[in-house]
Motif scaffolding. Structure first.
Motif, mmCIF file in Angstrom:
data_model
loop_
_atom_site.group_PDB
_atom_site.id
_atom_site.type_symbol
_atom_site.label_atom_id
_atom_site.label_comp_id
_atom_site.label_asym_id
_atom_site.label_seq_id
_atom_site.Cartn_x
_atom_site.Cartn_y
_atom_site.Cartn_z
ATOM 1 N N GLU A 239 0.837 -1.207 0.000
ATOM 2 C CA GLU A 239 0.000 0.000 0.000
ATOM 3 C C GLU A 239 0.866 1.250 0.000
ATOM 4 O OE1 GLU A 239 -2.811 2.043 3.299
ATOM 5 O OE2 GLU A 239 -3.530 0.093 2.567
ATOM 6 N N ALA A 242 2.076 1.919 -3.448
ATOM 7 C CA ALA A 242 0.996 2.458 -4.280
ATOM 8 C C ALA A 242 0.782 3.944 -3.994
ATOM 9 C CB ALA A 242 -0.299 1.684 -4.028
ATOM 10 N N VAL A 257 -7.194 5.072 0.729
ATOM 11 C CA VAL A 257 -6.572 4.050 -0.123
ATOM 12 C C VAL A 257 -7.398 2.774 -0.014
ATOM 13 C CG1 VAL A 257 -4.523 2.713 -0.643
ATOM 14 C CG2 VAL A 257 -4.284 5.019 0.258
ATOM 15 N N ASP A 258 -7.835 2.227 -1.145
ATOM 16 C CA ASP A 258 -8.604 0.972 -1.168
ATOM 17 C C ASP A 258 -7.949 -0.014 -2.118
ATOM 18 O OD1 ASP A 258 -11.603 2.916 -0.999
ATOM 19 O OD2 ASP A 258 -10.657 1.785 0.615
ATOM 20 N N LEU A 259 -8.029 -1.318 -1.778
ATOM 21 C CA LEU A 259 -7.572 -2.399 -2.658
ATOM 22 C C LEU A 259 -8.796 -3.175 -3.116
ATOM 23 C CD1 LEU A 259 -5.220 -4.004 -3.892
ATOM 24 C CD2 LEU A 259 -5.190 -5.399 -1.822
ATOM 25 N N TYR A 267 -6.476 -3.904 -7.905
ATOM 26 C CA TYR A 267 -6.077 -2.522 -8.133
ATOM 27 C C TYR A 267 -6.134 -1.738 -6.822
ATOM 28 C CZ TYR A 267 -7.075 -3.672 -13.028
ATOM 29 O OH TYR A 267 -7.086 -4.247 -14.259
ATOM 30 N N TYR A 268 -5.198 -0.803 -6.674
ATOM 31 C CA TYR A 268 -5.266 0.174 -5.597
ATOM 32 C C TYR A 268 -5.976 1.424 -6.131
ATOM 33 C CZ TYR A 268 -1.956 -2.301 -2.551
ATOM 34 O OH TYR A 268 -1.345 -3.204 -1.728
ATOM 35 N N VAL A 270 -6.313 5.248 -4.975
ATOM 36 C CA VAL A 270 -5.745 6.228 -4.046
ATOM 37 C C VAL A 270 -6.402 7.581 -4.314
ATOM 38 C CG1 VAL A 270 -3.641 7.331 -3.197
ATOM 39 C CG2 VAL A 270 -3.562 4.979 -4.078
ATOM 40 N N GLN A 283 -6.107 5.079 -10.084
ATOM 41 C CA GLN A 283 -6.202 3.617 -10.113
ATOM 42 C C GLN A 283 -4.851 3.029 -10.507
ATOM 43 O OE1 GLN A 283 -9.135 2.129 -12.836
ATOM 44 N NE2 GLN A 283 -8.853 0.018 -12.262
ATOM 45 N N ALA A 286 -2.143 -3.536 -8.890
ATOM 46 C CA ALA A 286 -1.526 -3.954 -7.627
ATOM 47 C C ALA A 286 -0.291 -4.819 -7.819
ATOM 48 C CB ALA A 286 -2.549 -4.712 -6.771
#
Length: 298
Positions: A239, A242, A257-259, A267-268, A270, A283, A286
């Motif tokens: 993370e 990213a 921040v999401d995965l 995909y991350y 942010v 986007q 990952a």
């Protein structure tokens, strides 16, 4: 006397107007110019905040419009002439992203180049380029490893995997067969000679068991090493990595921040808030760390 007085009044009035005009130009106009930025300064502001190549600059009465070409497309950045603030950022043209081949398409390419049965398929990344690595076994039990470019479908490598233990096992089998023949010949001799051979036979059996155990341990070690290599091939970026990739593209403060998974890919996402109160959602793939898209909100 009246005419002289009138002339003096006219001259005094003219001097007052001249002094007023000069004062306006000296004290007021320069101050307004100090607040305005130049074309070069506007280009520097755009270049520092957004990655890409400046391909155009339009000068209007109240703003500069800077056009920047990046990996994702063309963006139009409007900057105030008076304050130097970024008023808006708009994508006016998007670049076509390279198409990723599906696993089914890759399997067809692999089997054309190495007929047989695909035993295993995995993805790897080298220099930010993704590849498919397929393990194929043919009718003769030969194992081929085929590496395919995930976008172009080009076969960049095809090698035969030879088991390291085959030659050694054949030699051991031949040795075992020779020992068995020798034992059968010994069995035709006298009972006393058979008795004398018992101890060497037991030692040979122990030696064979010991060798077999060593072979099994070597095979287990090879399987373990192979699993470690495969796990390293599909290792995701962290993370923190990213976030750094996103900040390198858009300067600001990270809000979230999401995965997430999409079409079998991770995909991350942010979210970054810039100093101009704009919000960008970036986007990032990952595994490869490649920026897939950037979306802006006011």
């Amino acid at each position: 006397m009246d005419k002289k007085m009138a002339l003096r009044i006219v001259i005094a009035t003219a001097l007052i107007l001249v002094i007023g005009t000069v004062s306006w130009q000296v004290f007021i106009t320069p101050n307004s110019k100090q607040l305005a930025i130049s074309k070069v300064e506007a280009q520097e502001i755009a270049g520092e905040r957004y990655d890409g190549e400046i391909v155009g600059t339009e000068e209007l009465s109240e703003q500069f419009i800077i056009t920047i070409q990046s990996d994702l497309g063309e963006y139009e950045i409007k900057i105030s002439r008076a304050t130097g603030e970024v008023e808006s950022v708009e994508q006016i043209k998007a670049n076509e992203q390279p198409k990723q081949l599906s696993e089914q398409e890759v399997e067809e390419i692999v089997l054309k180049n190495a007929p047989g049965e695909i035993k295993e398929m995995s993805k790897s990344t080298e220099d930010k380029v993704e590849y498919y690595d397929a393990v194929v076994k043919d009718a003769d039990e030969k194992t081929m490893i085929v590496k395919v470019h995930s976008e172009t479908g080009e076969v960049v490598e095809k090698t035969e995997q030879k088991p390291a233990q085959n030659t050694e096992e054949n030699q051991q089998n031949n040795t075992s067969n020779n020992q068995t023949i020798a034992k059968n010949e010994v069995n035709t001799e006298k009972n006393s000679e058979k008795q004398e051979k018992k101890e060497p036979k037991e030692e040979q059996n122990k030696e064979q068991k010991k060798e077999q155990k060593q072979e099994q341990e070597q095979k287990q070690e090879q399987v373990k090493e192979q699993k470690q290599v495969e796990e390293e091939k599909v290792k995701n970026i962290t993370e923190a990595e990213a976030i750094q990739i996103a900040l390198n593209r858009v300067a600001g403060e990270v809000d979230d921040v999401d995965l997430e998974s999409s079409n079998g890919q991770l995909y991350y996402f942010v979210e970054i808030e810039t100093e101009d109160d704009l919000e960008a959602e970036i986007q990032i793939h990952a595994i490869s760390g490649k920026i897939v898209s950037i979306e802006w909100d006011d």
